[in-house]
Design a protein around this motif. Structure first.
Motif, PDB file in Angstrom:
ATOM      1  N   THR A 162       0.831  -1.193   0.000  1.00 58.56           N
ATOM      2  CA  THR A 162       0.000   0.000   0.000  1.00 58.56           C
ATOM      3  C   THR A 162       0.873   1.254   0.000  1.00 58.56           C
ATOM      4  N   ALA A 163       0.442   2.269  -0.755  1.00 60.95           N
ATOM      5  CA  ALA A 163       1.087   3.590  -0.826  1.00 60.95           C
ATOM      6  C   ALA A 163       2.370   3.609  -1.636  1.00 60.95           C
TER       7      ALA A 163
ATOM      8  N   LEU B 102       6.265  -3.647  -7.350  1.00 58.43           N
ATOM      9  CA  LEU B 102       6.844  -2.362  -6.979  1.00 58.43           C
ATOM     10  C   LEU B 102       7.394  -2.442  -5.561  1.00 58.43           C
ATOM     11  N   THR B 103       8.588  -1.910  -5.378  1.00 55.11           N
ATOM     12  CA  THR B 103       9.201  -1.863  -4.057  1.00 55.11           C
ATOM     13  C   THR B 103       9.748  -0.466  -3.816  1.00 55.11           C
ATOM     14  N   MET B 104      10.178  -0.205  -2.596  1.00 55.28           N
ATOM     15  CA  MET B 104      10.612   1.138  -2.224  1.00 55.28           C
ATOM     16  C   MET B 104      11.409   1.055  -0.931  1.00 55.28           C
TER      17      MET B 104
ATOM     18  N   GLN C 254      11.797   3.156   4.801  1.00 54.22           N
ATOM     19  CA  GLN C 254      11.465   4.374   5.532  1.00 54.22           C
ATOM     20  C   GLN C 254      10.668   5.351   4.672  1.00 54.22           C
ATOM     21  N   MET C 255      10.992   5.408   3.391  1.00 55.63           N
ATOM     22  CA  MET C 255      10.223   6.266   2.493  1.00 55.63           C
ATOM     23  C   MET C 255       8.789   5.749   2.350  1.00 55.63           C
ATOM     24  N   LEU C 256       8.651   4.426   2.260  1.00 52.80           N
ATOM     25  CA  LEU C 256       7.313   3.840   2.162  1.00 52.80           C
ATOM     26  C   LEU C 256       6.497   4.167   3.413  1.00 52.80           C
TER      27      LEU C 256
ATOM     28  N   GLN D 160       1.520   9.832   5.305  1.00 52.81           N
ATOM     29  CA  GLN D 160       0.914  10.917   4.540  1.00 52.81           C
ATOM     30  C   GLN D 160      -0.440  10.506   3.994  1.00 52.81           C
ATOM     31  N   ARG D 161      -0.546   9.260   3.530  1.00 52.58           N
ATOM     32  CA  ARG D 161      -1.829   8.789   3.009  1.00 52.58           C
ATOM     33  C   ARG D 161      -2.886   8.775   4.107  1.00 52.58           C
TER      34      ARG D 161
END
Length: 327
Positions: free
Chosen positions: A17-18, A201-203, A206-208, A214-215
């Motif tokens: 998610t996000a 998709l990965t990220m 900490q950014m995720l 924020q979401r």
């Protein structure tokens, strides 16, 4: 578009998610003339829009979206129904000359379609189910989850303690068959009935997590509390499976006076971070995924170009003949 095999083509986009699936999915759908099938087990419910991050009709850019708003919140919905509906949709979309495109983050649901899982769960035992529900009512959700952890640790790790219906079902499967649900899932065939292309998709973690927070803040601004209040006013109780979803069970606690609003919001952020971690863990165990890093989210064109090349290569397509060219 030419086929690479005689199996129907299926494009899939997964990720936590996000991470940015929705925005990418629209661009991919325009490029490859897709119709999108939601792979989210919560977006099937009507009137549950903000908490499920459902894409509004006005933002779908004319692209057909399926498996959204097909059930009322008190209707039963299962992975078997999801699989059956998706199978029919994939056939219908392909017959229209479009590319079926599953987008979502509910791992078991998506994987069941990708690999044609067979759901022979051994029937049901209503008396057993009621005993487990009574046990949870008496000793609490964590105690019921602990029973599952003793019987089927892998399923317990996958299921949240508040997901009482699925916990009871996992216990029931073992009770009826003598085999755990996780053992049965592991034994499923990994041969797909489709000519399959899966993008993951990965990220940076900490950014995720920052994007998740924020979401949640955006959901609150959009009116999540009022959405949950309306659902309760319509008689959709907190014991429903739909109302146990992320964003709903936490706000119910606030509306029932069991938590301050700030506490409920922080709980939602924490639970969503944990959910994203479970999603990534599930997808990491799936086969055939082409992973794309979304950490540099400000450079949107780079991952989009990579994904377009993966899809075009897999399905032997010439981007010159697709509906939109890469930037």
């Amino acid at each position: 578009m030419p086929l690479t095999t005689n199996r129907p083509r299926l494009l899939v986009l997964v990720g936590p998610t996000a991470v940015g699936k929705t925005k990418l999915s629209l661009e991919i759908a325009k490029t490859f003339d897709c119709e999108i099938i939601s792979g989210d087990s919560m977006q099937v419910y009507r009137m549950m829009d903000i908490g499920t991050a459902k894409i509004p009709e006005r933002e779908r850019e004319g692209i057909a979206h399926h498996m959204i708003d097909i059930h009322d919140p008190d209707d039963a919905f299962s992975v078997a129904e999801f699989q059956a509906r998706c199978g029919a949709l994939i056939e219908e979309i392909g017959a229209r000359g479009k590319l079926p495109f599953i987008v979502g983050g509910t791992g078991l649901y998506v994987e069941s379609v990708c690999y044609g899982f067979e759901f022979t769960e051994g029937g049901s035992d209503e008396a057993f189910r009621q005993r487990q529900a009574d046990y949870a009512a008496r000793f609490g959700a964590d105690a019921l989850h602990a029973k599952l952890r003793e019987t089927d640790p892998a399923s317990a790790q996958r299921l949240h303690p508040n997901d009482q219906r699925r916990i009871i079902r996992a216990l029931e499967v073992y009770h009826l068959t003598g085999r755990t649900l996780s053992e049965q899932l592991a034994a499923q065939s990994k041969q797909s009935p489709y000519d399959l292309c899966i993008i993951g998709l990965t990220m940076d973690r900490q950014m995720l997590y920052k994007r998740i927070e924020q979401r949640v803040d955006e959901m609150m601004e959009q009116g999540l509390v009022e959405e949950v209040r309306r659902l309760l006013a319509r008689g959709y109780g907190s014991d429903l499976v739909s109302m146990q979803g992320l964003g709903y069970k936490e706000i119910v606690l606030y509306l029932q006076g069991k938590a301050e609003l700030a506490e409920a919001v922080e709980l939602l952020k924490r639970n969503t971070r944990r959910f994203a971690k479970r999603q990534l863990s599930w997808f990491r165990h799936m086969n055939d995924i082409h992973w794309v890093d979304m950490t540099q989210v400000e450079n949107f064109s780079a991952p989009l170009s990579t994904i377009r090349d993966i899809i075009a290569g897999k399905f032997q397509l010439n981007l010159e003949y697709t509906s939109e060219q890469p930037n």
